[in-house]
Design an enzyme around this catalytic site. Structure first.
Site, PDB file in Angstrom:
ATOM      1  N   LYS A  68       0.794  -1.224   0.000  1.00 55.65           N
ATOM      2  CA  LYS A  68       0.000   0.000   0.000  1.00 55.65           C
ATOM      3  C   LYS A  68       0.833   1.284   0.000  1.00 55.65           C
ATOM      4  O   LYS A  68       0.374   2.323  -0.474  1.00 55.65           O
ATOM      5  CB  LYS A  68      -0.937   0.013   1.209  1.00 55.65           C
ATOM      6  CG  LYS A  68      -2.092  -0.978   1.134  1.00 55.65           C
ATOM      7  CD  LYS A  68      -3.199  -0.463   0.228  1.00 55.65           C
ATOM      8  CE  LYS A  68      -4.471  -1.301   0.361  1.00 55.65           C
ATOM      9  NZ  LYS A  68      -5.596  -0.741  -0.399  1.00 55.65           N
ATOM     10  N   ASP A 113      -8.671  -0.326   6.401  1.00 53.02           N
ATOM     11  CA  ASP A 113      -8.816  -1.634   7.039  1.00 53.02           C
ATOM     12  C   ASP A 113      -7.485  -2.088   7.613  1.00 53.02           C
ATOM     13  O   ASP A 113      -7.377  -3.185   8.135  1.00 53.02           O
ATOM     14  CB  ASP A 113      -9.310  -2.669   6.027  1.00 53.02           C
ATOM     15  CG  ASP A 113     -10.819  -2.614   5.835  1.00 53.02           C
ATOM     16  OD1 ASP A 113     -11.524  -2.471   6.836  1.00 53.02           O
ATOM     17  OD2 ASP A 113     -11.271  -2.707   4.677  1.00 53.02           O
TER      18      ASP A 113
END
Length: 378
Positions: A68, A113
């Site tokens: 990410k 998340d």
């Protein structure tokens, strides 16, 4: 184990080539940059009855346990440049941070998340900014602690990831910049940069395959949360002259992309979303990603948690530490290419014993306790 759900596209289309060397150049300036490994997974290949499976192993990307940071760092840089640039030429983040000092305080805000929020927090730390990360109430303690360890303020939302996204959007201002990997009406610039950031993965893959004198894969399996990474794969693979097919994978409990494909329009899957594939527990597809998913995915599959656990164990046998979300792509391939009526599905995808496949393992053991429990005794 619950049966997986499948979608096969009646047809797909190609998209213009959009590779930018600027993104890779940027990532190469970040602390500790190196290409993540592209490794062979013979155990998984035997289970799938194919010639070769390559795994792009993202368990250590720029010091973080997931991919990410590639999207978060590039999107943060471009958004800061939009608000406070143009910047003078720089070679290190400390040089860039000096140019930002007159504009402080600046806070980066993100809903997550787990992995995206931690990546945004790391980028804030590197640049001397503040970070506020909003998380759903069901996030496990280890992922919360990892975000806080980056120096971020953590806000727990009594609700789902999608509700955390809504709350984050409400906090945007001139000095509070929302760095989101999903889009909504009026907010597309940053998510588009997030997707651009992921292109580094596939530029690396192309270079690594060339160094190995290996063929381009026949099929890529990629996990889908809001769909940003999957749209990056489509933009890379579904270009004129390339024949690589793309398959998207998501949890049965949060299969918003598959349901949207079946309905032919963006379709919400209401929560709660309780899959162990925490990074994929999303009830809404990013509108920015949707045209690429609808036009480029050859197939989509929604898998049960047990499927992800089995994939984690198989990858572990090949020496690859892959967390619950990280192993989702492999789980999707197992659902598609093995079991009842597998021959029909293989034929639809053009997969034979001579095929070569690529899986992106997007994270390592981000929940170490659960990972050890799942792979114990293999």
């Amino acid at each position: 184990m619950e049966n997986p759900r499948f979608y096969f596209a009646p047809e797909t289309r190609s998209f213009p080539v959009q590779v930018s060397a600027e993104v890779l150049d940027f990532h190469q300036k970040l602390p500790g940059y190196r290409a993540t490994p592209l490794v062979s997974a013979p155990t998984l290949a035997r289970s799938l009855d194919v010639k070769q499976v390559w795994v792009k192993d993202e368990q250590n990307r720029l010091g973080l346990p997931a991919y990410k940071i590639l999207g978060a760092s590039w999107a943060t840089y471009k958004e800061l440049e939009t608000h406070f640039g143009p910047f003078e030429a720089w070679e290190t983040l400390s040089e860039l941070a000096k140019q930002l000092k007159p504009h402080l305080p600046v806070t980066l805000i993100a809903a997550t998340d787990g992995n995206h929020g931690r990546a945004v927090a790391r980028m804030a730390y590197w640049l001397g900014l503040q970070a506020k990360i909003l998380v759903p109430a069901d996030m496990v303690p280890s992922r919360r602690e990892a975000i806080v360890s980056e120096g971020a303020v953590l806000e727990v939302i009594d609700g789902s990831y999608d509700e955390a996204v809504e709350r984050a959007a409400q906090q945007a201002s001139d000095r509070h910049l929302v760095i989101s990997d999903t889009s909504w009406e009026g907010y597309t610039r940053v998510p588009a940069w997030v997707v651009e950031g992921y292109s580094t993965i596939f530029q690396e893959v192309d270079s690594q395959l060339q160094d190995l004198q290996a063929t381009v894969p026949d099929l890529v399996a990629v996990q889908m949360g809001v769909g940003s990474l999957a749209s990056a794969v489509v933009q890379h693979c579904c270009t004129p002259g390339r024949k690589t097919k793309v398959v998207g994978v998501e949890p049965l409990a949060a299969d918003c992309v598959l349901q949207s494909l079946l309905q032919g329009t963006l379709t919400e899957v209401p929560g709660p979303h309780h899959s162990i594939m925490a990074g994929l527990n999303c009830g809404n597809t990013s509108p920015l990603a949707w045209p690429y998913l609808q036009g480029g995915l050859q197939a989509a599959v929604a898998v049960a948690d047990e499927g992800a656990q089995n994939a984690m164990r198989l990858l572990a046998k090949d020496g690859i530490i892959s967390g619950e979300s990280g192993a989702a792509g492999a789980a999707g391939l197992l659902a598609l290419l093995t079991g009842a009526q597998a021959e029909t599905r293989r034929e639809k995808l053009g997969i034979t014993r001579d095929s070569t496949l690529l899986v992106v393992s997007t994270e390592g053991a981000t929940d170490p306790e659960n990972y050890q429990r799942i792979v114990a005794g293999i």
